[in-house]
Structure formats: C-alpha cells, structure tokens
Design a protein around this motif. Structure first.
Motif, PDB file in Angstrom:
ATOM      1  N   UNK A   1       6.805  -4.573   5.523  1.00 48.23           N
ATOM      2  CA  UNK A   1       6.011  -3.828   4.547  1.00 48.23           C
ATOM      3  C   UNK A   1       6.084  -2.341   4.875  1.00 48.23           C
ATOM      4  N   UNK A   2       6.402  -1.555   3.868  1.00 46.35           N
ATOM      5  CA  UNK A   2       6.346  -0.094   3.987  1.00 46.35           C
ATOM      6  C   UNK A   2       5.054   0.345   3.320  1.00 46.35           C
ATOM      7  N   UNK A   3       4.208   0.999   4.078  1.00 50.50           N
ATOM      8  CA  UNK A   3       2.861   1.331   3.603  1.00 50.50           C
ATOM      9  C   UNK A   3       2.640   2.834   3.637  1.00 50.50           C
ATOM     10  N   UNK A   4       2.185   3.385   2.512  1.00 51.97           N
ATOM     11  CA  UNK A   4       1.894   4.818   2.410  1.00 51.97           C
ATOM     12  C   UNK A   4       0.459   5.011   1.957  1.00 51.97           C
ATOM     13  N   UNK A   5      -0.247   5.907   2.599  1.00 49.05           N
ATOM     14  CA  UNK A   5      -1.629   6.219   2.230  1.00 49.05           C
ATOM     15  C   UNK A   5      -1.628   7.354   1.219  1.00 49.05           C
ATOM     16  N   UNK A   6      -1.906   7.034  -0.037  1.00 48.82           N
ATOM     17  CA  UNK A   6      -1.921   8.039  -1.101  1.00 48.82           C
ATOM     18  C   UNK A   6      -3.292   8.670  -1.296  1.00 48.82           C
ATOM     19  N   UNK A   7      -4.251   8.281  -0.481  1.00 47.24           N
ATOM     20  CA  UNK A   7      -5.571   8.905  -0.602  1.00 47.24           C
ATOM     21  C   UNK A   7      -5.557  10.262   0.097  1.00 47.24           C
ATOM     22  N   UNK A   8      -6.637  10.995  -0.012  1.00 48.97           N
ATOM     23  CA  UNK A   8      -6.689  12.358   0.515  1.00 48.97           C
ATOM     24  C   UNK A   8      -7.364  12.434   1.874  1.00 48.97           C
ATOM     25  N   UNK A   9      -7.517  11.287   2.545  1.00 44.33           N
ATOM     26  CA  UNK A   9      -8.195  11.288   3.843  1.00 44.33           C
ATOM     27  C   UNK A   9      -7.662  10.150   4.698  1.00 44.33           C
ATOM     28  N   UNK A  10      -8.067  10.188   5.960  1.00 42.60           N
ATOM     29  CA  UNK A  10      -7.720   9.101   6.861  1.00 42.60           C
ATOM     30  C   UNK A  10      -8.367   7.812   6.357  1.00 42.60           C
ATOM     31  N   UNK A  11      -7.577   6.736   6.292  1.00 46.52           N
ATOM     32  CA  UNK A  11      -8.102   5.439   5.863  1.00 46.52           C
ATOM     33  C   UNK A  11      -7.801   4.380   6.926  1.00 46.52           C
ATOM     34  N   UNK A  12      -8.733   3.455   7.037  1.00 42.47           N
ATOM     35  CA  UNK A  12      -8.526   2.289   7.892  1.00 42.47           C
ATOM     36  C   UNK A  12      -8.319   1.084   6.973  1.00 42.47           C
ATOM     37  N   UNK A  13      -7.069   0.665   6.885  1.00 48.68           N
ATOM     38  CA  UNK A  13      -6.747  -0.489   6.037  1.00 48.68           C
ATOM     39  C   UNK A  13      -6.767  -1.775   6.865  1.00 48.68           C
ATOM     40  N   UNK A  14      -7.116  -2.873   6.211  1.00 49.46           N
ATOM     41  CA  UNK A  14      -7.069  -4.193   6.826  1.00 49.46           C
ATOM     42  C   UNK A  14      -6.048  -5.043   6.082  1.00 49.46           C
ATOM     43  N   UNK A  15      -5.060  -5.508   6.834  1.00 45.20           N
ATOM     44  CA  UNK A  15      -4.082  -6.447   6.276  1.00 45.20           C
ATOM     45  C   UNK A  15      -4.547  -7.846   6.691  1.00 45.20           C
TER      46      UNK A  15
END
Length: 470
Positions: free
Chosen positions: A74-88
């Motif tokens: 998986x190639x994952x890009x954060x398009x939001x404007x801040x640091x995010x903590x994602x859960x897979x």
C-alpha cells in the motif's frame, strides 16, 4: 503481472474516510513461505506484485483455501493539512499480520510490527478488538507499507480491512460496540432470566434454554472479536484458542434440545424424540472430540482444516435432519411447531450461509442487518421463543387451574352423591328391619298379652322368626 502506477494506485487520505482500501492494494503470493523481506521488496520494486481483483464485498480480502503467505502493498499519502495518526485495521482471527514500513529507494525496513488475535489487549500497541497498526504520517508525506499474512489456525485467507484516522476508528468502534452491547445485554438478561426460572421452577426447558443462550453469547463474542474486552486477561490466551465453530455446534445442539421440550415432542412423537436424543449425544461427543483435537499437541493446520470441513459438513447434515424433523412435526400437527419454525426461520438461513461461507472458497454473503445477520437472528429467535413460551406457560397454567377447579367440582359432586346413596341405603335397611321383624314383635306382644306363656312351642317359634329377621 501488472505494473504499478504510483499516481493512480496511491491511497490519498484526507483524514477521516470510508474508502474501500482493497482497490489500492497490490498482492504477491509466497507459496514457499520463506522469502525474506529484502527479496519481497525487490519483487515489489520490479513490479511482480499484481492488483487485487475486486470481490463482492468492497472491504474484504478473500483468497479462499491456500497454503501461501500473501503480501499486500500500500502506498499511503496524507492529504490533510496536519499530522495524522491513521489506523490500518484487519478483522479476523487465526491470521498473523506483520506490518513493514520501508524506504522504496534504498529498500531499508524502517519499521516492523507483528500482531495476531492471540495477543492480549494489553500487549497490543492499539488496544482494539481488531488487529490495528498505528501509522503516524505528516501532512503531504507518503509512506510505503507491506503487510504479510500468515495463516495460523485456519487454511482460508479471509479478512475485512479498512483504514482511517485514529479518532475516526475509535468513534466508529464506540458506536459499533454500543450497538453490539445492546445485543450482549439482551443475551445476558436472557441467560439470567432462564437461570432464575430454572432454579425456581426446576423445569428442564429453562436449563436447556440457558445453555443455548450462553452458547450464542460465546459465539457472538468470538465472531465479533469482543471477547478481547470481556474475557479476563489471564484466561484470554486459552480462550482465544477455542474455534468459534465449536460454540456454533453447541448452539445447534441446545437448539434441538429446546425444540424437543418446547413442543413436548416426547408426548406427541416419542420415536422422533428418541432420534433427536441420540443425534444430540452424537453431536455433543463429536464437538468435544473436535475441541480436544484442536487443543492437543497433535494439532496441525493442514489436518485441522480437513477435520473442520468434515465438522462443518456434519453441522449442515445435523441442521438438515433438524429441519426434516420439524417438517414431520408440522405434518403430524404437533402444537407450537409453527411458532418454533417462525422463530428459527431467520437463523436457519443465516446458519447455512455462514457455514458455507466458512467452508468453501470465494463465498461471500452480505450483512443484510447491522451489526450482522447471525446475531440479529439469534436475538430475534431468543426473544420470540421467550415470548411464545411465556404465553404457552400461562395458557398451560390456566388450563391446569381450570382442570383443578373442574376436578374439585367433580369431587364435591361425587361426595354428595355418595352421602345421598349412603342415606338411602340406611333408610332401606331400616325399612327392611321394620317390615321383617315388626310383625313378629307384634305377634310376640299379642301372645304375651293373652298370657299364653305356657305355650312354649309357639313362643320359641316366634323368637326364632325374630332372630332370623335380624
């Protein structure tokens, strides 16, 4: 093998989302089960991964029965404007998931984490019922991820998966757990209700119903992975080793027992009741043997998979015989069978679909009711049967009271008739005595009045006559 287009195959996350992640995954099957991560990264860079075929359910990966380890990229890009903590997140038991974060240019592994359902909540980085990997990612940053799946307690690779922000997943889990909590609460209430009635009334039906409800509760806890929250930490490692199909087998056993007592099968169809008794003992024995083998040192995933197929086939056969028995009862017009069939209609359909889905390759069935077809069917059946049996019990109690009142009236009437008969008999005996010896006494009195006492023969004859009359 297809080539990867970084622009179109990159999953761009704007923050909270409900994107179907399998559309962005690429996969590679390692059927030798021993390729190191460095070689897997080389295969990834040389485009030996292939795109995933979209299944019937958008968030589910299903590779059916397999002996291969599957790798998913998986190639994952954060398009939001801040640091995010994602859960897979990955939702299923019996699979070991290993997450690798790597630098695609150098091939260096930056992070590695291993999780499985057997790991208790306190030992996980994210204490959720799902297998969840936390992925911190800066605004505009792109990460390359690999997940390795290894089958541990199963032979079919099947799991739902999603990815979103930690806050979004936690809120979703809260809502989902609240929804399931209402079902669990109902099952706990039903268990306490039947336990109380069993202790008070000593009726076997409520004991069988208690076993049925507890089996359903155990199965749903394992099915929806909420046993992680409710089972004590010291017990959980052992509890997590019990296959959920074992609880399903127990539930089917108790379901048949409840049916036998619910419709009073022994009273109406004794031969069918005896057949179900033998079938129940057989199914309970097979379930225990199945569990003992699963927990024994002789356990082997390959052998267990074959045994599991046979056990699932036996459950389907047992369910088929149960349905045949219900149809026979309907034909013989056994009371309350229609009610039992109505309460179990949804669960029969859900059970058949569930067993087929867990036995055969590439089978999916949609969840028509949230949180799931099975748990809704279980709750509907228990609620319906408790209502119908309560009404049935009240009707039986009313009928018993009426029979008791009628019997008391008959007793009073019989007592009155007995007294009347005795009085008539007394009067008849008195009349017979009066008619029989009255004349003799009158003659004796007249003889005495005539002073013929010297006539000893006449006197003795009259006395004999009186004695004879007495």
């Amino acid at each position: 093998m297809g080539g990867m287009n970084l622009a179109s195959d990159t999953l761009r996350l704007p923050g909270p989302n409900d994107i179907a992640i399998p559309e962005y995954l690429w996969e590679y099957a390692d059927c030798d089960n021993r390729e190191p991560i460095e070689r897997i990264i080389e295969k990834y860079k040389s485009h030996q991964f292939r795109s995933i075929e979209k299944g019937n359910v958008s968030n589910v990966i299903n590779r059916g029965v397999t002996s291969c380890d599957y790798w998913f990229s998986l190639i994952l890009t954060n398009d939001s404007e801040r640091l995010e903590y994602y859960l897979w997140n990955f939702y299923n038991e019996g699979i070991r998931f290993t997450l690798y974060e790597f630098d695609v240019e150098t091939g260096i592994v930056l992070r590695q984490e291993v999780l499985s359902h057997h790991i208790s909540r306190d030992e996980r980085s994210v204490p959720l019922r799902s297998i969840s990997f936390k992925i911190p990612i800066q605004a505009g940053e792109t990460k390359n991820l690999l997940v390795r799946t290894e089958l541990v307690d199963r032979k079919n690779l099947y799991f739902p998966t999603d990815i979103s922000t930690e806050a979004d997943i936690l809120w979703w889990e809260l809502d989902f757990s609240f929804l399931l909590g209402r079902y669990y609460g109902f099952f706990f209430f039903a268990a306490l209700f039947n336990l109380s009635l069993f202790l008070i009334l000593r009726k076997r039906f409520f004991g069988e119903m208690l076993g049925y409800v507890l089996s359903l509760l155990a199965f749903t806890l394992v099915e929806y992975l909420h046993d992680l929250y409710l089972i004590p930490k010291a017990v959980y490692p052992y509890w997590s080793m019990i296959p959920r199909i074992f609880f399903l087998g127990l539930a089917l056993y108790f379901n048949i027992r409840v049916f036998q007592h619910f419709v009073q099968l022994k009273l109406h169809l004794a031969w069918l009741d005896r057949f179900f008794n033998r079938l129940g003992y057989l199914s309970l024995g097979i379930a225990i043997i199945f569990l003992v083998f699963y927990l024994s040192p002789l356990y082997s995933p390959n052998i267990f998979h074959q045994i599991k197929i046979y056990y699932n086939a036996f459950l389907l056969f047992q369910l088929f015989l149960f349905l045949i028995g219900i149809l026979i009862s309907l034909r013989r017009k056994v009371p309350y069978v229609w009610h039992y069939l109505g309460g179990n209609s949804l669960i029969f359909i859900s059970l058949i679909l569930y067993i087929f889905n867990n036995t055969f390759e590439n089978m999916h069935y949609a969840q028509l009711v949230q949180p799931g077809n099975l748990i809704f069917s279980f709750a509907f059946e228990v609620f319906y049967l408790m209502i119908v049996f309560s009404v049935k019990y009240k009707n039986d109690l009313d009928q018993f009271s009426e029979d008791l009142i009628l019997a008391e009236r008959q007793r009073i009437q019989l007592t009155s008739e007995l007294i009347s008969t005795q009085e008539k008999e007394r009067m008849r005996v008195a009349q017979d005595i009066h008619d029989g010896i009255g004349g003799s006494l009158q003659a004796f009195r007249m003889l005495l009045g005539q002073e013929k006492l010297q006539n000893e023969e006449n006197l003795i004859g009259i006395l004999k006559t009186i004695n004879s009359d007495f």
